[in-house]
Design a protein around this motif. Structure first.
Motif, PDB file in Angstrom:
ATOM      1  N   ASP A   1      25.175 -26.962  -5.840  1.00 31.86           N
ATOM      2  CA  ASP A   1      25.550 -28.239  -6.651  1.00 31.86           C
ATOM      3  C   ASP A   1      25.429 -29.242  -5.320  1.00 31.86           C
ATOM      4  OD1 ASP A   1      26.228 -29.970  -8.446  1.00 31.86           O
ATOM      5  OD2 ASP A   1      28.358 -29.531  -7.933  1.00 31.86           O
ATOM      6  N   THR A   2      24.181 -29.528  -4.830  1.00 31.23           N
ATOM      7  CA  THR A   2      24.207 -30.543  -3.754  1.00 31.23           C
ATOM      8  C   THR A   2      22.833 -31.042  -3.666  1.00 31.23           C
ATOM      9  OG1 THR A   2      24.632 -31.042  -1.463  1.00 31.23           O
ATOM     10  CG2 THR A   2      23.811 -28.994  -1.801  1.00 31.23           C
ATOM     11  N   GLY A   3      22.400 -31.680  -2.716  1.00 29.02           N
ATOM     12  CA  GLY A   3      20.881 -32.111  -2.548  1.00 29.02           C
ATOM     13  C   GLY A   3      20.332 -32.009  -1.087  1.00 29.02           C
ATOM     14  N   ILE A   4      19.078 -32.332  -1.052  1.00 22.12           N
ATOM     15  CA  ILE A   4      18.511 -32.444   0.339  1.00 22.12           C
ATOM     16  C   ILE A   4      17.589 -33.134   0.115  1.00 22.12           C
ATOM     17  CG2 ILE A   4      17.519 -30.155  -0.116  1.00 22.12           C
ATOM     18  CD1 ILE A   4      17.476 -29.732   2.769  1.00 22.12           C
ATOM     19  N   SER A   5      17.213 -34.236   1.136  1.00 22.95           N
ATOM     20  CA  SER A   5      16.068 -34.838   1.295  1.00 22.95           C
ATOM     21  C   SER A   5      14.929 -34.483   1.940  1.00 22.95           C
ATOM     22  CB  SER A   5      16.356 -36.239   1.686  1.00 22.95           C
ATOM     23  OG  SER A   5      14.911 -37.222   1.591  1.00 22.95           O
ATOM     24  N   ILE A   6      13.569 -34.258   1.409  1.00 18.07           N
ATOM     25  CA  ILE A   6      12.740 -33.497   2.120  1.00 18.07           C
ATOM     26  C   ILE A   6      11.221 -34.365   2.002  1.00 18.07           C
ATOM     27  CG2 ILE A   6      11.181 -31.174   2.456  1.00 18.07           C
ATOM     28  CD1 ILE A   6      13.316 -30.105   0.153  1.00 18.07           C
ATOM     29  N   SER A   7      10.614 -34.303   3.289  1.00 21.73           N
ATOM     30  CA  SER A   7       9.285 -34.837   3.351  1.00 21.73           C
ATOM     31  C   SER A   7       8.437 -34.002   2.357  1.00 21.73           C
ATOM     32  CB  SER A   7       8.666 -34.743   4.791  1.00 21.73           C
ATOM     33  OG  SER A   7       7.121 -35.273   4.854  1.00 21.73           O
ATOM     34  N   GLY A   8       7.657 -34.975   1.308  1.00 19.96           N
ATOM     35  CA  GLY A   8       6.752 -34.194   0.836  1.00 19.96           C
ATOM     36  C   GLY A   8       5.809 -33.483   1.018  1.00 19.96           C
ATOM     37  N   THR A   9       5.305 -33.453   2.212  1.00 18.50           N
ATOM     38  CA  THR A   9       4.327 -32.487   2.902  1.00 18.50           C
ATOM     39  C   THR A   9       5.024 -31.154   3.333  1.00 18.50           C
ATOM     40  OG1 THR A   9       4.718 -33.510   5.157  1.00 18.50           O
ATOM     41  CG2 THR A   9       2.935 -34.401   3.651  1.00 18.50           C
ATOM     42  N   SER A  10       6.210 -31.260   3.509  1.00 19.29           N
ATOM     43  CA  SER A  10       6.967 -29.909   3.708  1.00 19.29           C
ATOM     44  C   SER A  10       7.565 -29.132   2.665  1.00 19.29           C
ATOM     45  CB  SER A  10       8.067 -30.388   4.869  1.00 19.29           C
ATOM     46  OG  SER A  10       7.870 -31.165   5.907  1.00 19.29           O
ATOM     47  N   VAL A  11       7.544 -29.594   1.560  1.00 21.34           N
ATOM     48  CA  VAL A  11       7.940 -28.751   0.142  1.00 21.34           C
ATOM     49  C   VAL A  11       6.995 -27.777  -0.045  1.00 21.34           C
ATOM     50  CG1 VAL A  11       8.523 -28.846  -2.140  1.00 21.34           C
ATOM     51  CG2 VAL A  11       9.203 -30.859  -0.816  1.00 21.34           C
ATOM     52  N   LEU A  12       7.524 -26.538  -0.073  1.00 22.40           N
ATOM     53  CA  LEU A  12       6.625 -25.608  -0.391  1.00 22.40           C
ATOM     54  C   LEU A  12       7.030 -24.961  -1.912  1.00 22.40           C
ATOM     55  CD1 LEU A  12       4.266 -23.519   0.690  1.00 22.40           C
ATOM     56  CD2 LEU A  12       6.083 -21.937   1.244  1.00 22.40           C
ATOM     57  N   ALA A  13       8.078 -24.832  -2.284  1.00 22.86           N
ATOM     58  CA  ALA A  13       8.407 -24.243  -3.528  1.00 22.86           C
ATOM     59  C   ALA A  13       9.744 -24.475  -3.710  1.00 22.86           C
ATOM     60  CB  ALA A  13       8.228 -22.626  -3.571  1.00 22.86           C
ATOM     61  N   PHE A  14      10.252 -24.416  -5.110  1.00 23.95           N
ATOM     62  CA  PHE A  14      11.556 -24.417  -5.304  1.00 23.95           C
ATOM     63  C   PHE A  14      11.968 -24.045  -6.782  1.00 23.95           C
ATOM     64  CE2 PHE A  14       9.831 -28.510  -6.013  1.00 23.95           C
ATOM     65  CZ  PHE A  14      10.201 -29.023  -7.399  1.00 23.95           C
ATOM     66  N   SER A  15      13.139 -23.698  -6.968  1.00 19.05           N
ATOM     67  CA  SER A  15      13.587 -23.387  -8.557  1.00 19.05           C
ATOM     68  C   SER A  15      13.333 -24.279  -9.431  1.00 19.05           C
ATOM     69  CB  SER A  15      15.311 -22.911  -8.518  1.00 19.05           C
ATOM     70  OG  SER A  15      15.500 -22.117  -7.456  1.00 19.05           O
TER      71      SER A  15
ATOM     72  N   ALA B   1      13.751 -32.683   7.139  1.00 17.04           N
ATOM     73  CA  ALA B   1      14.676 -32.842   5.974  1.00 17.04           C
ATOM     74  C   ALA B   1      15.943 -33.207   6.307  1.00 17.04           C
ATOM     75  CB  ALA B   1      14.549 -31.838   5.188  1.00 17.04           C
ATOM     76  N   TRP B   2      16.925 -33.722   5.648  1.00 21.83           N
ATOM     77  CA  TRP B   2      18.188 -33.806   5.856  1.00 21.83           C
ATOM     78  C   TRP B   2      19.045 -33.785   4.830  1.00 21.83           C
ATOM     79  CZ3 TRP B   2      14.490 -37.759   6.211  1.00 21.83           C
ATOM     80  CH2 TRP B   2      14.495 -38.851   5.093  1.00 21.83           C
ATOM     81  N   SER B   3      20.553 -33.715   5.128  1.00 20.00           N
ATOM     82  CA  SER B   3      21.514 -33.520   3.904  1.00 20.00           C
ATOM     83  C   SER B   3      21.346 -35.076   2.804  1.00 20.00           C
ATOM     84  CB  SER B   3      22.882 -33.551   4.423  1.00 20.00           C
ATOM     85  OG  SER B   3      22.810 -32.470   5.263  1.00 20.00           O
ATOM     86  N   ALA B   4      21.180 -34.944   1.605  1.00 19.73           N
ATOM     87  CA  ALA B   4      20.990 -36.071   0.871  1.00 19.73           C
ATOM     88  C   ALA B   4      22.178 -36.911   0.870  1.00 19.73           C
ATOM     89  CB  ALA B   4      20.902 -35.520  -0.780  1.00 19.73           C
ATOM     90  N   HIS B   5      23.482 -36.565   1.225  1.00 20.03           N
ATOM     91  CA  HIS B   5      24.549 -37.592   1.393  1.00 20.03           C
ATOM     92  C   HIS B   5      24.612 -38.236   2.714  1.00 20.03           C
ATOM     93  CE1 HIS B   5      26.029 -33.613   2.464  1.00 20.03           C
ATOM     94  NE2 HIS B   5      26.465 -34.128   3.543  1.00 20.03           N
ATOM     95  N   LEU B   6      23.922 -37.932   3.619  1.00 20.57           N
ATOM     96  CA  LEU B   6      23.753 -38.730   4.923  1.00 20.57           C
ATOM     97  C   LEU B   6      23.404 -40.259   4.511  1.00 20.57           C
ATOM     98  CD1 LEU B   6      22.129 -36.517   7.599  1.00 20.57           C
ATOM     99  CD2 LEU B   6      24.553 -37.088   7.348  1.00 20.57           C
ATOM    100  N   GLN B   7      24.134 -41.034   5.262  1.00 22.35           N
ATOM    101  CA  GLN B   7      23.428 -42.502   5.410  1.00 22.35           C
ATOM    102  C   GLN B   7      22.267 -42.793   6.353  1.00 22.35           C
ATOM    103  OE1 GLN B   7      24.880 -44.986   3.208  1.00 22.35           O
ATOM    104  NE2 GLN B   7      26.109 -42.884   2.597  1.00 22.35           N
ATOM    105  N   THR B   8      21.244 -43.507   5.835  1.00 26.82           N
ATOM    106  CA  THR B   8      20.047 -43.586   6.458  1.00 26.82           C
ATOM    107  C   THR B   8      19.623 -45.127   6.758  1.00 26.82           C
ATOM    108  OG1 THR B   8      18.744 -43.473   4.568  1.00 26.82           O
ATOM    109  CG2 THR B   8      19.065 -41.486   5.851  1.00 26.82           C
ATOM    110  N   SER B   9      18.899 -45.441   7.691  1.00 28.18           N
ATOM    111  CA  SER B   9      18.594 -46.757   7.873  1.00 28.18           C
ATOM    112  C   SER B   9      17.303 -46.737   8.809  1.00 28.18           C
ATOM    113  CB  SER B   9      19.553 -47.660   8.449  1.00 28.18           C
ATOM    114  OG  SER B   9      20.076 -47.129   9.720  1.00 28.18           O
ATOM    115  N   LEU B  10      16.541 -47.915   9.010  1.00 25.51           N
ATOM    116  CA  LEU B  10      15.471 -47.623   9.787  1.00 25.51           C
ATOM    117  C   LEU B  10      15.575 -48.640  10.934  1.00 25.51           C
ATOM    118  CD1 LEU B  10      12.311 -47.927   7.323  1.00 25.51           C
ATOM    119  CD2 LEU B  10      13.460 -46.098   8.519  1.00 25.51           C
TER     120      LEU B  10
END
Length: 366
Positions: free
Chosen positions: A242-256, A314-323
């Motif tokens: 019941d959480t999320g993760i942000s992943i670079s699209g090139t690093s996704v291999l498979a998921f449920s 990748a990183w935890s989806a609830h982290l605050q990000t900026s550039l």
């Protein structure tokens, strides 16, 4: 412990085969398979004839030493016998059978001759390739006449349900329910497995077209085992609850298949800057990602954290990000377009960074 080759618990060999319930007699050393009983057989106690009390001390044979007290030890000690009396030396009633009953408990190594006892003593095994044990799951004659580390069991398919790493660079999924995988990542499969193109809908298609965050997926279903890999990169499995993760699209291999996924913009970026969109998966299930080399996992809650946009995985989806742009240090920090950008992370969570910024594209000559 599932049926497979494991370190020999006796210490006499490198590997011994466990069939799921007991240790077998199959062993392997440097890829050469052989047979060696787990516990040496104990010698039978010689039959002793009853004699009168007057002659018992002269006719009763020496009892053999007890073998097998140590389950992983070698043969037992050689028992010592008293020198024969003069009357025994002149006794012509002794027969070869009687002599054998006195010598049957002495090992071949101590005698230096052939053991003539009715039940032979367990001795060191001489490897016989014809009796080699098959690798887990294979028929006995599958590798007839072939030896080596590739077929001694250590590289056999992993057993067990669900998803697990076959090795550091390959994923094995036992298909019991549908899952999503990167197109082109399948390297092998066994069983009745079906692969179907999985579109993400018009919205995701447009996001992929404008952002360059490509994630072409296929839906895998049926029954059997599927093996996935991506250019020999390291494979890692994360379980989401019941959480999320942000992943670079090139690093996704498979998921449920039950996980929700979407292409989302990294806050602080825009389409014009490029490369600042990630694939976010949310829900409960598993996700397998790849890294180009062994990564480092940073705790963003310890201090302000910055990562190169091409090296962050990748990183935890609830982290605050900026550039963060480091124009003045463009020649020293970061690589790519000339405008050095890093993603800034804050909050409680983790950031996964690989020791690579991706494949270097050679400049065009035209």
């Amino acid at each position: 412990m599932h049926p497979s080759w494991h370190p020999d618990p006796t210490g006499r060999h490198e590997l011994r085969y466990w069939d799921g319930s007991i240790w077998t007699d199959h062993v392997a050393n440097q890829g050469v398979q052989a047979m060696d009983p787990l516990m040496p057989q104990a010698e039978p106690t010689p039959q002793v004839q009853e004699t009168s009390p007057e002659t018992e001390s002269e006719s009763e044979p020496e009892q053999p030493a007890s073998y097998g007290a140590d389950p992983f030890g070698a043969s037992g000690p050689v028992p010592q016998t008293d020198a024969p009396e003069a009357s025994e030396l002149s006794d012509t009633s002794a027969t070869p059978e009687t002599a054998a009953s006195h010598e049957g408990h002495v090992t071949n190594e101590a005698l230096g001759s052939v053991d003539e006892s009715p039940e032979p003593q367990a001795t060191a095994y001489s490897p016989a390739p014809a009796a080699a044990a098959p690798a887990a799951g294979f028929a006995r004659d599958a590798f007839a006449g072939i030896t080596g580390d590739l077929i001694d069991g250590r590289f056999s398919e992993k057993n067990g349900a669900g998803v697990e790493r076959q090795n550091n660079r390959m994923l094995r999924v036992r298909v019991t329910e549908p899952f999503m995988a990167r197109q082109g990542s399948m390297v092998a499969y066994q069983g009745d497995v079906r692969f179907n193109y999985q579109g993400g809908g018009a919205a995701k298609f447009l996001k992929k077209a404008f952002t360059g965050e490509g994630l072409s997926l296929m839906r895998v279903e049926g029954s059997g085992d599927v093996f996935l890999a991506d250019q020999g990169h390291h494979v890692h499995i994360l379980n989401l609850h019941d959480t999320g993760i942000s992943i670079s699209g090139t690093s996704v291999l498979a998921f449920s298949a039950g996980l929700e996924w979407n292409i989302e913009r990294v806050k602080g970026g825009s389409i014009a800057t490029g490369g600042l969109f990630n694939t976010t998966v949310r829900g409960t299930g598993w996700v397998a990602i790849t890294t180009d080399g062994e990564p480092v996992v940073l705790n963003a809650g310890e201090a302000a954290t910055f990562a190169d946009t091409d090296a962050v995985v990748a990183w935890s989806a609830h982290l605050q990000t900026s550039l963060r742009s480091t124009m003045s240090a463009g020649a020293l920090i970061g690589r790519g377009s000339g405008e050095a950008l890093q993603v800034t992370f804050s909050g409680q969570g983790f950031v996964i960074v690989q020791p690579s910024e991706g494949a270097v594209v050679p400049p065009h000559s035209h």
